[in-house]
Design a protein around this motif. Structure first.
Motif, PDB file in Angstrom:
ATOM      1  N   GLY A   1       0.809  -1.209   0.000  1.00 51.48           N
ATOM      2  CA  GLY A   1       0.000   0.000   0.000  1.00 51.48           C
ATOM      3  C   GLY A   1       0.845   1.263   0.000  1.00 51.48           C
ATOM      4  N   LEU A   2       1.865   1.312   0.850  1.00 45.91           N
ATOM      5  CA  LEU A   2       2.747   2.478   0.892  1.00 45.91           C
ATOM      6  C   LEU A   2       3.523   2.637  -0.406  1.00 45.91           C
ATOM      7  N   GLY A   3       3.957   1.499  -0.958  1.00 49.33           N
ATOM      8  CA  GLY A   3       4.711   1.562  -2.203  1.00 49.33           C
ATOM      9  C   GLY A   3       3.865   2.024  -3.366  1.00 49.33           C
ATOM     10  N   ASN A   4       2.618   1.574  -3.427  1.00 54.94           N
ATOM     11  CA  ASN A   4       1.731   1.999  -4.508  1.00 54.94           C
ATOM     12  C   ASN A   4       1.422   3.487  -4.437  1.00 54.94           C
ATOM     13  N   ARG A   5       1.455   4.041  -3.229  1.00 55.48           N
ATOM     14  CA  ARG A   5       1.101   5.447  -3.049  1.00 55.48           C
ATOM     15  C   ARG A   5       2.237   6.214  -2.389  1.00 55.48           C
TER      16      ARG A   5
END
Length: 450
Positions: free
Chosen positions: A87-91
């Protein structure tokens, strides 16, 4: 975790599980990151998830959602940690400010995983989120008072080593090799360690020069030719330890030079054969130059020059209309020690050993006097230089022989002071004469830097 240099691939290998190889310079040697564990880089994790972590598409997450992901990085539940990381990597662009804020207070595995995340993003420092991550690590590393600051500094060292290696490769591809060379600075030719020289051989563009921020050892830059644009100058002043800057034969205007207000403090700014005129006075007064300002062959009028002189304090200012004689002396002597090949002096008959007495009738006692007098003339103008010349074997001089009665001057190893100072009968004949030599001044040839 132990990172070790692999010379054959110029990369650092991680001997602690599935982590991607990190390219770095062979100058980096060994890095022992210790307690960072897998917190330094998790590029393998990125590749294992089909690079989904690099995407910033989809609905924008709320602050609560991002904070929940950050909290889940410290969870004992493996699946939660995986989902939080994805999630953090996608955003990453949205999440980065919150990650930076959270890393200051995080402890244990949560801190390690936050470092893992921010380190992977900082490894791409040209992206918007990568710049945020790199700047955050830089700010954290500045104090060097906590384990986190030391951890951040070591991460920056590894990233910096990789980026320097990439920068050097790119500069070579753009025909800007960094190598020690002798540079021309006014009338001297000092040896400079790895100056940055961007001249007519440059085959890249301003965007390619974004890599200059990683060259921490470059202190001298020379920009030459009409291809030097405002954008190129903007990139060059990004050199973190720039101290000396030469602008030679460029078309940069006074407005372009305003960029230099953001440059590091300069020990030397030399502007040679430039179209700038009186409109540049206010700009020049505002630049961070604390040592020497040399203006050679500009369009400044006497009024503009006087205005600049009267307002510029604490700087060694030298201005010349651009006429170049092409001689060198030892120290501040008025005796010629070297005549530059292809220069005006050599073409019109000045010789090594000549003692310069006057320029257009104005007395010359020191080399500095010569510089000041020649500053009043532009290239193409003619001056009369009176010299005192010592001839040995003067009977030969009418035959076109040089000093000592030898074609081209004394041969190598010839004792110019005499064959035997204790026996005057063995001394060659000599005669001291004065001659007035007309010299058409030339243009300084910066191509002699080597």
């Amino acid at each position: 975790m132990n990172f070790k240099m692999n010379d054959s691939t110029h990369s650092l290998r991680a001997h602690c599980g599935p982590i991607d190889r990190l390219r770095a310079s062979r100058r980096t040697g060994y890095f022992y990151i210790g307690s960072l564990g897998v917190a330094l880089f998790f590029a393998a994790f990125v590749s294992n998830h089909s690079q989904r972590i690099m995407a910033d598409d989809g609905p924008k997450p709320s602050k609560l959602e991002i904070m929940a992901w950050i909290d889940d990085l410290g969870s004992n539940d493996y699946s939660k940690r995986q989902l939080a990381t994805i999630g953090l990597g996608n955003r990453k662009a949205d999440a980065m400010p919150f990650v930076i804020e959270a890393i200051a207070d995080a402890t244990g595995e949560k801190a390690d995983r936050l470092f893992q995340f921010i380190s992977s993003i900082a490894a791409e420092p040209y992206s918007e989120s990568g710049k945020l991550a790199f700047d955050a690590l830089s700010k954290l590393a500045q104090s060097r008072t906590t384990s986190k600051s030391i951890r951040a500094e070591k991460i920056l060292q590894v990233i910096g080593a990789e980026q320097r290696d990439l920068a050097l490769d790119l500069l070579v591809a753009c025909r800007i090799p960094l190598r020690d060379r002798r540079m021309q600075v006014m009338s001297s030719n000092p040896d400079i360690a790895q100056p940055l020289v961007i001249d007519r051989e440059f085959s890249g563009n301003a965007e390619d020069l974004g890599c200059l921020r990683w060259l921490t050892k470059v202190q001298f830059a020379k920009l030459e030719g009409p291809r030097i644009s405002r954008e190129v100058l903007q990139q060059v002043i990004g050199l973190p330890h720039l101290k000396k800057l030469q602008l030679v034969d460029t078309d940069l205007t006074a407005e372009d030079l305003e960029i230099l207000r953001d440059a590091p403090d300069l020990d030397l700014l030399e502007i040679v054969y430039s179209p700038i005129g009186d409109e540049a006075v206010d700009v020049l007064l505002s630049l961070p130059v604390w040592g020497n300002l040399y203006l050679f062959g500009t369009k400044l009028t006497p009024i503009g020059s006087q205005s600049l002189k009267s307002q510029l304090d604490g700087v060694d200012l030298f201005m010349s209309r651009g006429g170049f004689l092409g001689v060198r002396a030892l120290g501040n002597s008025n005796v010629i020690d070297d005549v530059v090949d292809g220069g005006a002096a050599k073409r019109d008959g000045l010789l090594r050993g000549d003692k310069m007495l006057s320029v257009n009738g104005r007395s010359i006692l020191l080399f500095e006097d010569l510089r000041k007098e020649l500053a009043n003339f532009a290239d193409g103008e003619t001056v009369t230089i009176e010299v005192e010349r010592t001839l040995r074997n003067p009977d030969f001089r009418r035959g076109g022989f040089g000093p000592g009665g030898f074609p081209g001057g004394f041969p190598p190893g010839f004792p110019q002071g005499g064959l035997n100072d204790e026996n005057p009968s063995e001394l060659p004949k000599k005669e001291v004469i004065r001659e007035k030599i007309k010299v058409k001044l030339g243009k300084r040839d910066s191509g002699r830097d080597r």
